[in-house]
Design an enzyme around this catalytic site. Structure first.
Site, mmCIF file in Angstrom:
data_model
loop_
_atom_site.group_PDB
_atom_site.id
_atom_site.type_symbol
_atom_site.label_atom_id
_atom_site.label_comp_id
_atom_site.label_asym_id
_atom_site.label_seq_id
_atom_site.Cartn_x
_atom_site.Cartn_y
_atom_site.Cartn_z
ATOM 1 N N TYR A 1 0.850 -1.187 0.000
ATOM 2 C CA TYR A 1 0.000 0.000 0.000
ATOM 3 C C TYR A 1 0.883 1.234 0.000
ATOM 4 O O TYR A 1 1.916 1.274 0.686
ATOM 5 C CB TYR A 1 -0.908 0.004 1.235
ATOM 6 N N ASP B 1 -0.658 15.978 5.633
ATOM 7 C CA ASP B 1 -1.565 15.286 4.718
ATOM 8 C C ASP B 1 -2.847 16.103 4.544
ATOM 9 O O ASP B 1 -3.909 15.747 5.045
ATOM 10 C CB ASP B 1 -1.876 13.885 5.274
ATOM 11 N N ASP C 1 -3.028 5.689 -2.731
ATOM 12 C CA ASP C 1 -3.995 6.684 -2.292
ATOM 13 C C ASP C 1 -3.933 7.861 -3.256
ATOM 14 O O ASP C 1 -2.928 8.567 -3.322
ATOM 15 C CB ASP C 1 -3.618 7.109 -0.868
ATOM 16 N N ASP D 1 -6.050 10.436 -3.117
ATOM 17 C CA ASP D 1 -6.756 11.548 -2.482
ATOM 18 C C ASP D 1 -8.119 11.775 -3.155
ATOM 19 O O ASP D 1 -8.886 10.857 -3.317
ATOM 20 C CB ASP D 1 -5.894 12.806 -2.488
ATOM 21 N N HIS E 1 -7.391 4.403 -4.761
ATOM 22 C CA HIS E 1 -8.674 4.786 -4.186
ATOM 23 C C HIS E 1 -8.822 6.297 -4.223
ATOM 24 O O HIS E 1 -7.848 7.055 -4.110
ATOM 25 C CB HIS E 1 -8.886 4.223 -2.774
ATOM 26 N N GLU F 1 -11.365 9.484 -2.757
ATOM 27 C CA GLU F 1 -12.256 9.730 -1.632
ATOM 28 C C GLU F 1 -13.278 10.816 -1.930
ATOM 29 O O GLU F 1 -13.173 11.529 -2.934
ATOM 30 C CB GLU F 1 -11.434 10.098 -0.395
ATOM 31 N N CYS G 1 -6.693 14.344 6.787
ATOM 32 C CA CYS G 1 -6.483 12.962 7.192
ATOM 33 C C CYS G 1 -7.810 12.375 7.649
ATOM 34 O O CYS G 1 -8.579 13.013 8.378
ATOM 35 C CB CYS G 1 -5.464 12.891 8.328
ATOM 36 N N ARG H 1 -13.260 5.495 -1.583
ATOM 37 C CA ARG H 1 -13.200 5.721 -0.136
ATOM 38 C C ARG H 1 -14.275 6.730 0.248
ATOM 39 O O ARG H 1 -14.448 7.753 -0.425
ATOM 40 C CB ARG H 1 -11.820 6.253 0.258
ATOM 41 N N GLU I 1 -13.878 4.759 5.687
ATOM 42 C CA GLU I 1 -12.859 5.316 6.574
ATOM 43 C C GLU I 1 -13.404 5.580 7.965
ATOM 44 O O GLU I 1 -14.562 5.961 8.155
ATOM 45 C CB GLU I 1 -12.310 6.611 5.965
ATOM 46 N N ASN J 1 -8.787 0.156 7.333
ATOM 47 C CA ASN J 1 -7.574 0.937 7.563
ATOM 48 C C ASN J 1 -7.168 0.807 9.026
ATOM 49 O O ASN J 1 -7.806 1.367 9.909
ATOM 50 C CB ASN J 1 -7.838 2.403 7.204
#
Length: 300
Positions: free
Chosen positions: A48, A62, A89, A91, A116, A118, A126, A161, A191, A213
């Site tokens: 990952y 982040d 990721d 974002d 992924h 989101e 985050c 996500r 999440e 996660n």
């Protein structure tokens, strides 16, 4: 030697096989290419690549400051170092639906097995911090639809996500997950679930693989892989674990040098020179180099 012997296309097929195997898959987070090789050597199913780790490695928080170019470049460097499938990721997809489409193709080109995207506002936060904001359903589904339409390899995995649990509750997360699957998501990443029953609720809501996660210091307890498998989770990530471990060790070593005037007290916990050479396959490079340069310059 050099990079992976397995093509990105083969890795994507393998990733699909893992997710449909009926057993839970563990994907530790790599913080650099060499750590990806270590993950493979220790027998994990995949790698990952965390957006938080990529940002933190640049000295940034982040909060959506990294660019597509930075993420694609670093993720590609990590993915090419291992025969394991790597997911990243992405974002919020780095912009509007057209940007999301470009993101998918750039990460395909970089050799990733999937990504992924989101449903937070951009800039994001985050997933385990308070104060997140989530986009409306239409915006969220447009991102996923654009991602699914843009991919050229049908085995490249589009995971959605959703962070809506924190803002609107569990039932909203179930409904959002269903809508994201209808929009084209191959898998769901819910999440900041609070307990195992919430993962089970998402499992009951959709028929696609779901991800858990297991990040330290977050909203979720650190459930075991068996506990997660028991509620139907297909994949578990440990996104920042290796970076936190490595930086913790680095901090202790620096403190030792400062206080003792030498690093000697920390040497027993370090990777030895021989082990590091083994991990980077030093001998194979030496053998190759010797073979290539096995010639004599003719006399004049």
């Amino acid at each position: 030697m050099l990079y992976s012997k397995t093509t990105p296309e083969q890795k994507r097929i393998r990733f699909r096989e893992l997710l449909s195997s009926g057993t839970i898959q563990q994907f530790p987070g790599a913080f650099n290419p060499l750590s990806a090789r270590l993950i493979e050597e220790k027998g994990f199913a995949g790698v990952y690549i965390s957006g938080a780790v990529l940002a933190n490695d640049l000295g940034l928080p982040d909060i959506g400051l990294t660019t597509l170019t930075e993420v694609a470049t670093r993720a590609g460097q990590i993915a090419r170092m291992t025969d394991l499938p790597s997911i990243v990721d992405a974002d919020t997809g780095f912009g509007e639906p057209m940007n999301v489409a470009r993101t998918v193709q750039e990460l395909e080109n970089a050799g990733l097995a999937g990504l992924h995207i989101e449903d937070q506002f951009n800039p994001k936060r985050c997933g385990h911090l308070d104060g997140k904001n989530v986009v409306d359903l239409d915006t969220a589904t447009k991102r996923i639809r654009a991602a699914a339409d843009a991919r050229r390899d049908p085995n490249f995995l589009i995971m959605a996500r959703t962070d809506i649990r924190a803002t609107d509750g569990l039932e909203a997360a179930q409904q959002r997950a269903k809508a994201l699957v209808e929009a084209g998501a191959d898998a769901i990443f819910p999440e900041a679930m609070k307990d195992l029953s919430e993962f089970k609720a998402i499992r009951d809501a959709v028929d696609v693989p779901i991800l858990a996660n297991m990040t330290e210091f977050g909203k979720s307890a650190l459930f075991t892989v068996d506990e997660l498998a028991g509620v139907g989770v297909n994949m578990v990530i440990y996104p920042v674990t290796l970076l936190r471990s490595a930086m913790g060790a680095a901090e202790r070593t620096l403190e030792s040098i400062k206080s003792d005037g030498t690093q000697e007290a920390q040497v027993p916990s370090m990777l030895t020179r021989a082990r590091l050479y083994d991990l980077v396959d030093y001998e194979a490079y030496n053998h190759f180099d010797t073979g290539v340069f096995n010639f004599r310059i003719p006399g004049t």
